[in-house]
Enzyme design. Structure first.
Site, mmCIF file in Angstrom:
data_model
loop_
_atom_site.group_PDB
_atom_site.id
_atom_site.type_symbol
_atom_site.label_atom_id
_atom_site.label_comp_id
_atom_site.label_asym_id
_atom_site.label_seq_id
_atom_site.Cartn_x
_atom_site.Cartn_y
_atom_site.Cartn_z
ATOM 1 N N GLY A 267 1.971 5.727 -15.209
ATOM 2 C CA GLY A 267 1.037 6.688 -14.627
ATOM 3 C C GLY A 267 1.722 7.979 -14.199
ATOM 4 N N GLU A 304 2.289 9.133 -5.552
ATOM 5 C CA GLU A 304 3.617 9.705 -5.828
ATOM 6 C C GLU A 304 4.099 10.535 -4.644
ATOM 7 O OE1 GLU A 304 4.846 8.247 -8.218
ATOM 8 O OE2 GLU A 304 2.981 7.603 -9.169
ATOM 9 N N GLU A 326 6.924 -0.058 -3.832
ATOM 10 C CA GLU A 326 5.653 -0.012 -4.550
ATOM 11 C C GLU A 326 4.497 -0.663 -3.785
ATOM 12 O OE1 GLU A 326 5.257 2.027 -6.649
ATOM 13 O OE2 GLU A 326 7.225 2.395 -7.527
HETATM 14 N N1 PHE Z 1 7.576 4.493 -9.807
HETATM 15 C C1 PHE Z 1 6.401 4.875 -10.526
HETATM 16 C C2 PHE Z 1 5.235 4.705 -9.558
HETATM 17 O O1 PHE Z 1 4.865 3.719 -9.118
HETATM 18 C C3 PHE Z 1 6.078 4.049 -11.712
HETATM 19 C C4 PHE Z 1 6.984 4.173 -12.877
HETATM 20 C C5 PHE Z 1 7.879 3.168 -13.164
HETATM 21 C C6 PHE Z 1 6.916 5.253 -13.695
HETATM 22 C C7 PHE Z 1 8.708 3.241 -14.268
HETATM 23 C C8 PHE Z 1 7.707 5.329 -14.810
HETATM 24 C C9 PHE Z 1 8.610 4.315 -15.103
HETATM 25 O O2 PHE Z 1 4.662 5.550 -9.104
HETATM 26 ZN ZN ZN Z 2 4.890 3.813 -7.117
#
Ligand code: PHE
Ligand code: ZN
Length: 903
Positions: A267, A304, A326
């Site tokens: 995303g 984000e 997360e």
């Molecule tokens: N860390 C990002 C999110 O949760 C997700 C993500 C993981 C994007 C791996 C790209 C690759 O917002």
């Molecule tokens: Zn995230």
């Protein structure tokens, strides 16, 4: 696998890094043929490491072409280092030194989209989880934090915009080329590094933080998309304000940038000061974007942004701790969306996602705790479990602590661990230390996988005037975990008297603590919710002064991620649907009633009987629709709730509820129920449709979104009967719609219609739609998706034809998903065709994608891994195709892990 099977990495083997990298200076020279990366690292032995090593082992990739390696400016001789595929070992290095490496890479050939790659004409990066090692040699692990200074050098005309993390501190020109240097004052792990070079437009704004600092906000896109960023900018400012108010978190740099890219695996990504977004999560315009799309933009922009604290300022020690950032950040974005819109509707959607995606994961071969203890490829653990269940777990802490105490906990957590890379244990500890609440048993949520099952029985004693709830909890075995210990969980409940009002509640003894403030349950006026602390396998709760037999409202607001069994009668469910003071539970009662009725019809179909749909379900829908008519101008009527109550549970969720899922019978039963509602309530459905059909100018306010969703649910029902007379009405909506929500609802209803009258109309609509939107990639994704997910017979042929379409490509994940996910995840009957052709097709696609984009290949394969849910014939076919994937040469770690674990 030729060179032996990939190794599993285990949490219990964690060791601190033997070396640290205090500073990282990158010089990236972008060219069309090769990009040269020169990296200067200040390296020193980690004083906390007891490892007796003198060699430094750096992560890289086979694609890195070494040009030079120097230590303290002296070029290493060939016997002073060793290179093995993706590792670089420097022998006998000093305690502290300057390491300079120079490599050549080819981002234009990077189809895996990890590291530095090309999306269309622009260069961009994706470094989480382990993409940085595709750019340069490094200690690519989140507990190695470093200060970055990055210079990008590229052609001026092709790449006028050059971005990286932090502040832009210097720039210059050299003939056709130019360069910009960025410096990020915050230490960060490599996975948060980002770089962008492209011909981009931007929209700018400012946000003044709570301490009065002005922050420059910029959203960058390619020229043709710059008219679709206003909503994201608004969402960003709302998110920044919300995080200050809800969590006391202020932004910390002078600039915050978002870049939209078309080819992106997920995303979006929270890189420090430079978020990179999939266009699907940032662009929005009324005529191209549905209301759901708008909501997604708001929640992902928030997500984000919130990572700046929950993820960046306080980051993860290792990837087993992924849910630390997360789970918590998903909770934060859910709370943000709830504040911006309707909390109950948000909760309904979040729970529907959990049940539809996470419960199956917990019941499948890849089941893992929110903190996994082993993985082969970390990419495979960006799951609904780590994200959505992780959010539920933090939400439960909030419910157990109450909102004020929870806030004290998060304040302590951020304060204590600012600038550190920590574990979920440290998160829980901060919650305990700030509140003196003991979460010892609660920690099991981090280590035990599986969805707990609560069985509840009730007993009313009229002589004693008591009401007893007897609760047992259990959790089915999951791979590697046969025995589970009881969880500590908050069970929010209320008891309704015969008039439908909440009874005031008193517990007989105080062993179960009553929490006065219930954070996540979203109580409405007149609620008397109590939170029971469930800790044992079997517990009784006795309520006193209960003068009449109540109807229990259990697990209010879905206070814990569990399956709840209580033997409700259908009449009780109808009663709860109209009286429960908890909005979520009103909806859940409607879901339970629908599930019950559909399950009955499934049995009838399996026994060859004619489906009989319980008239009570029709009645319940009717009274909702009647309300929508009677009160349609009443502003307090929540039309979104009514719409939610009318939508039947998804086939994937229904399949979960059977030991062996009879896909065909489930589909037929759900369709029979839809048809019964559609035909018996045709009149009132049309009335609701007409009352809510409106051509006032587009607006994404909650009430307008609600109006459109109710109208479009009605339209979908009206189009269900094969002999429907509503085709012209649907066509009219398609032709005159002033927003994508209405356009897409109409074209979907046409495409899904089995009516002979719709045949011509759908072809025409599809052609018109394509012609009108061919330059809008995200709209064309919808065009692919609505065809691939159409449950009518012949879907696989349509899908194969779509893949031959000139606009189809496997190289863009959005486009790929618009066909494959729509078919394999959302089109159950067709994907599970008895002859196995759907399985064969998915396996072929996974094999083809394995060498192009392993991360996405492993993700789209999950429907095949659920083979245990189906009849023997299907099981055999599914396993054959899994085996065929496993036998493929050069299988990626990503695909290998998922396939081997599922066989
Ligand atoms: N860390 C990002 C999110 O949760 C997700 C993500 C993981 C994007 C791996 C790209 C690759 O917002
Ligand atoms: Zn995230």
């Amino acid at each position: 696998m030729k060179e032996g099977q990939p190794q599993a990495i285990e949490l219990k083997n964690y060791q601190v890094p033997p070396y640290l990298i205090d500073s990282t200076e990158l010089h990236v020279e972008i060219n069309e043929d090769v990009t040269r990366v020169t990296t200067t690292l200040q390296v020193r032995k980690n004083p906390d490491s007891t490892a007796m090593v003198t060699d430094l082992v750096l992560n890289g990739a086979v694609e890195l072409v070494n040009k030079s390696i120097t230590i303290n400016d002296r070029e290493l001789l060939s016997n002073e280092f060793g290179r093995d595929q993706d590792l670089l070992t420097l022998y006998a290095v000093p305690e502290s030194f300057t390491l300079r490496t120079q490599v050549d890479i080819k981002p234009q050939d990077n189809t895996a989209l990890e590291g530095l790659y090309k999306s269309g004409d622009m260069f961009c990066t994706q470094c989480e989880a382990e993409g940085f090692r595709n750019i340069t040699w490094f200690l690519d692990r989140p507990d190695v934090m470093s200060k970055y200074r990055t210079t990008i050098n590229a052609d001026k005309r092709r790449y006028p915009i050059l971005l990286s993390n932090g502040n832009d501190i210097a720039r210059g020109e050299e003939g056709e080329r130019h360069w910009v240097t960025w410096e990020d004052p915050f230490m960060k792990p490599a996975y948060l590094f980002a770089l962008v070079a492209g011909d981009l437009q931007h929209v700018d704004d400012t946000f003044v933080t709570m301490s009065g600092r002005a922050v420059k906000l910029q959203i960058f896109t390619e020229a043709h998309n710059i008219d679709k960023v206003d909503y994201a900018m608004l969402a960003l400012k709302n998110a920044m304000r919300w995080d200050e108010q809800a969590y006391g978190r202020e932004y910390d740099l002078d600039i915050f940038m978002i870049v939209a890219v078309e080819s992106f695996n997920m995303g979006a990504m929270e890189n420090k000061g430079l978020n990179i977004f999939n266009t699907s999560c940032v662009l929005a315009r009324p005529d191209t974007t549905t209301d759901q799309g708008y909501q997604r933009v708001e929640s992902v922009v928030g997500h984000e942004y919130f990572h700046n604290w929950s993820g960046n300022r306080v980051t993860c020690r290792d990837w087993f701790q992924l849910s630390l950032k997360e789970g918590f950040t998903v909770l934060r974005d859910q709370q943000f969306s709830a504040t911006m819109g309707s909390p109950t509707v948000c909760r309904i959607n979040d729970v529907a996602t959990l049940r539809g995606a996470q419960f199956p994961e917990d019941a499948g071969p890849m089941a893992h705790p929110i903190r996994p203890d082993t993985y082969i490829e970390i990419n495979n653990f960006y799951t609904a479990t780590v994200y959505e269940k992780g959010a539920e777990v933090v939400g439960m802490i909030q419910t157990l602590l109450g909102p004020d105490q929870f806030r004290r906990g998060t304040d302590l957590y951020f304060d204590r661990h600012d600038g550190q890379a920590v574990t979920t244990e440290e998160f829980v500890k901060a919650m305990e230390d700030a509140t003196q609440v003991d979460l010892t048993q609660f920690r099991r949520w981090y280590s035990q996988a599986g969805t707990p099952v609560l069985k509840i029985q009730s007993h009313f004693d009229s002589a004693e005037q008591t009401y007893t709830l007897s609760v047992t909890q259990s959790c089915p075995p999951t791979p590697g975990q046969t025995q589970k210990l009881p969880f500590h969980l908050p069970l929010a409940i209320g008891l309704l008297d015969q008039a439908g009002a909440d009874m005031p509640l008193t517990l007989m003894d105080n062993e179960a603590v009553q929490t006065p403030q219930v954070a996540n349950v979203q109580d409405e006026a007149g609620s008397h919710t109590v939170v029971l602390n469930l800790t044992e396998a079997r517990q009784h709760f006795v309520f006193t002064n209960i003068s009449e037999k109540p109807v229990p409202s259990l697990l209010r607001g879905f206070s814990a991620p569990v399956k709840l069994n209580y033997d409700y009668s259908r009449d009780e469910l109808m009663f709860l649907m109209s009286h429960d003071s908890n909005g979520f539970n009103r909806w859940d009662a409607a879901q339970r009633l629908a599930v019950d009725v559909i399950q009955e019809v499934v049995e009838q179909i399996q026994q060859g009987r004619t489906p009989q749909v319980d008239p009570r379900l029709i009645k319940a829908c009717e009274s909702n629709l009647d309300q929508a008519v009677a009160r349609h101008t009443d502003l307090t009527l929540d039309k979104a709730m009514i719409a939610e109550m009318l939508v039947l549970p998804a086939e994937t969720y229904l399949a979960e509820l059977f030991t062996v899922a009879d896909v065909d019978a489930i589909h037929a039963a759900r369709e029979a129920v839809r048809l019964a509602i559609a035909t018996q309530l045709a009149g009132v459905l049309l009335a609701v449709y007409k009352l809510n059909q409106d051509d006032r100018p587009f607006d994404v306010s909650a009430s307008e979104v609600a109006r459109r969703s109710l109208k479009n649910v009605a339209l979908a029902y009206l189009m269900v009967p094969e002999n429907t007379e509503m085709v012209p009405l649907c066509v009219a909506q398609f032709e005159s719609a002033n927003c994508m929500t209405d356009t897409s609802a109409a074209i979907r209803a046409l495409v899904n219609s089995a009516s002979p009258l719709a045949l011509q109309a759908k072809e025409k609509a599809l052609t018109t739609f394509y012609g009108r939107w061919q330059d809008e990639a995200l709209v064309i994704d919808q065009w692919f998706s609505l065809q691939a997910s159409c449950p009518l017979p012949g879907a696989l042929d349509r899908v194969k034809a779509l893949m031959q379409h000139s606009a189809f490509t496997m190289l863009n994940p959005n486009r790929l998903r618009s066909v494959i996910v729509a078919f394999a995840f959302q089109n159950n009957v067709n994907f599970h065709a008895k002859n196995g052709e759907g399985y064969g097709f998915l396996a072929d696609t996974v094999i083809a994608l394995n060498s192009i984009n392993p991360l996405v290949a492993a993700r789209i394969l999950s429907p095949l891994t659920r083979w245990r849910k189906y009849d023997e014939q299907r099981q055999t076919l599914m396993r054959q195709h899994l085996q065929r994937i496993l036998d493929t040469e050069n299988l990626s770690k990503d695909v290998f892990e998922v396939v081997s674990k599922s066989l």
